[in-house]
Scaffold this motif. Structure first.
Motif, PDB file in Angstrom:
ATOM      1  N   UNK A  84      14.116  79.936  -4.436  1.00 62.60           N
ATOM      2  CA  UNK A  84      14.018  78.438  -4.864  1.00 62.60           C
ATOM      3  C   UNK A  84      12.726  77.867  -5.007  1.00 62.60           C
ATOM      4  N   UNK A  85      12.070  77.334  -6.028  1.00 62.85           N
ATOM      5  CA  UNK A  85      10.672  77.078  -6.276  1.00 62.85           C
ATOM      6  C   UNK A  85      10.912  75.447  -6.457  1.00 62.85           C
ATOM      7  N   UNK A 101      13.675  74.585  -9.166  1.00 60.74           N
ATOM      8  CA  UNK A 101      14.239  75.651  -9.963  1.00 60.74           C
ATOM      9  C   UNK A 101      14.603  77.223  -9.225  1.00 60.74           C
ATOM     10  N   UNK A 102      15.405  77.905  -9.619  1.00 59.91           N
ATOM     11  CA  UNK A 102      15.807  79.051  -8.999  1.00 59.91           C
ATOM     12  C   UNK A 102      15.055  80.196 -10.159  1.00 59.91           C
ATOM     13  N   UNK A 103      14.289  81.113  -9.411  1.00 65.82           N
ATOM     14  CA  UNK A 103      13.916  82.209 -10.178  1.00 65.82           C
ATOM     15  C   UNK A 103      14.295  83.381  -9.683  1.00 65.82           C
ATOM     16  N   UNK A 176      20.782  82.903 -21.142  1.00 64.32           N
ATOM     17  CA  UNK A 176      20.082  82.007 -20.114  1.00 64.32           C
ATOM     18  C   UNK A 176      21.261  80.897 -19.443  1.00 64.32           C
ATOM     19  N   UNK A 177      21.885  81.285 -18.372  1.00 64.30           N
ATOM     20  CA  UNK A 177      23.025  80.616 -17.765  1.00 64.30           C
ATOM     21  C   UNK A 177      22.686  79.128 -17.554  1.00 64.30           C
ATOM     22  N   UNK A 178      21.876  78.494 -17.086  1.00 62.63           N
ATOM     23  CA  UNK A 178      21.577  77.118 -16.939  1.00 62.63           C
ATOM     24  C   UNK A 178      20.171  76.883 -17.112  1.00 62.63           C
ATOM     25  N   UNK A 181      17.923  74.807 -14.403  1.00 58.96           N
ATOM     26  CA  UNK A 181      18.132  74.980 -12.997  1.00 58.96           C
ATOM     27  C   UNK A 181      17.309  76.267 -12.620  1.00 58.96           C
ATOM     28  N   UNK A 182      17.694  77.297 -13.686  1.00 52.52           N
ATOM     29  CA  UNK A 182      17.554  78.810 -13.442  1.00 52.52           C
ATOM     30  C   UNK A 182      16.614  78.970 -14.461  1.00 52.52           C
TER      31      UNK A 182
END
Length: 255
Positions: A84-85, A101-103, A176-178, A181-182
């Motif tokens: 998580x960044x 965001x999540x990477x 790209x699921x979200x 956020x992702x």
């Protein structure tokens, strides 16, 4: 040293550690930090800008009853599966703020695979998901290990969660699921399985993963289940849609 001075030192050390991890991630994955000319949000990479954002957003967070840690810039959480960044950003209006965001931990992201038996039936797993504390009918999927190819991830997850003899693997595309956020994209596959190798009962490993049943649906049953809202999983919906659009699934089993 006073208690306040000691606390200030701890805050500085925490923020420095997160920024150091951020710098390391930028060096490893520079594509995650690009600022294209048409970007709606500019990632601020200058330390003075980051410090300003941390100070201003931290004061605002505290005013609203949140911890000042909510404004830390950098890698704020990491484990073998999730990173998580929190970035410092400038919006088009010039306003400064943070964006979280999540990477993906691995450069390849995760993968999901649509299992199709050689008689045309599609296999779904009844899987309990911790995030929403509910059961879902879905296809096998999972995180990619560092430096693992997406096709390898897909095959591994398929065998761990379902088993069976794979006769063909077809890459369907990516999802790209979200995007709110992702930052990563996951790869979708279709796997053809020998019907004779399909077991209708989950094994111990699958049950440990929260899978308690399998369903093998005809194309007609699959469409009916979808139309009735029986499937909510984004990976399953996307994989079925791509496979259907590419003509990889039977159109009907009706005589």
């Amino acid at each position: 040293m006073t208690q306040a001075e000691s606390e200030n030192d701890r805050v500085r050390e925490r923020r420095q550690a997160r920024l150091s991890a951020y710098t390391a991630l930028r060096e490893q994955r520079p594509e995650l930090f690009t600022n294209p000319p048409d970007a709606a949000y500019e990632i601020l990479l200058d330390r003075a800008d980051q410090d300003r954002v941390t100070r201003e957003v931290g004061e605002l967070a505290v005013a609203f009853g949140f911890p000042e840690e909510c404004a830390d810039i950098g890698v704020v959480y990491r484990d073998p599966y999730v990173c998580m960044v929190r970035d410092a950003v400038r919006f088009r209006s010039g306003r400064l703020n943070t964006y979280i965001r999540f990477v993906p931990v691995g450069a390849q992201g995760g993968a999901a695979v649509l299992p199709v038996l050689d008689d045309g039936r599609i296999v779904l797993l009844h899987h309990f998901r911790h995030a929403d504390r509910d059961w879902h009918w879905e296809i096998p999927r999972g995180f990619g290990a560092p430096d693992e190819e997406a096709a390898t991830t897909a095959r591994r997850e398929l065998l761990e969660e379902l088993g069976g003899k794979v006769t063909e693997m077809v890459h369907l595309g990516e999802i790209a699921t979200d995007t709110g956020l992702h930052s990563g994209r996951d790869q979708l596959y279709l796997a053809r399985l020998a019907s004779s190798s399909f077991s209708s009962t989950p094994g111990p490993d699958a049950r440990e993963e929260g899978i308690d049943a399998f369903r093998a649906l005809t194309p007609d049953d699959m469409r009916s289940t979808l139309a009735q809202g029986g499937i909510h999983d984004a990976f399953t919906l996307a994989a079925w849609g791509l496979a259907t659009a590419r003509g990889l699934l039977p159109t009907s089993t009706a005589p």
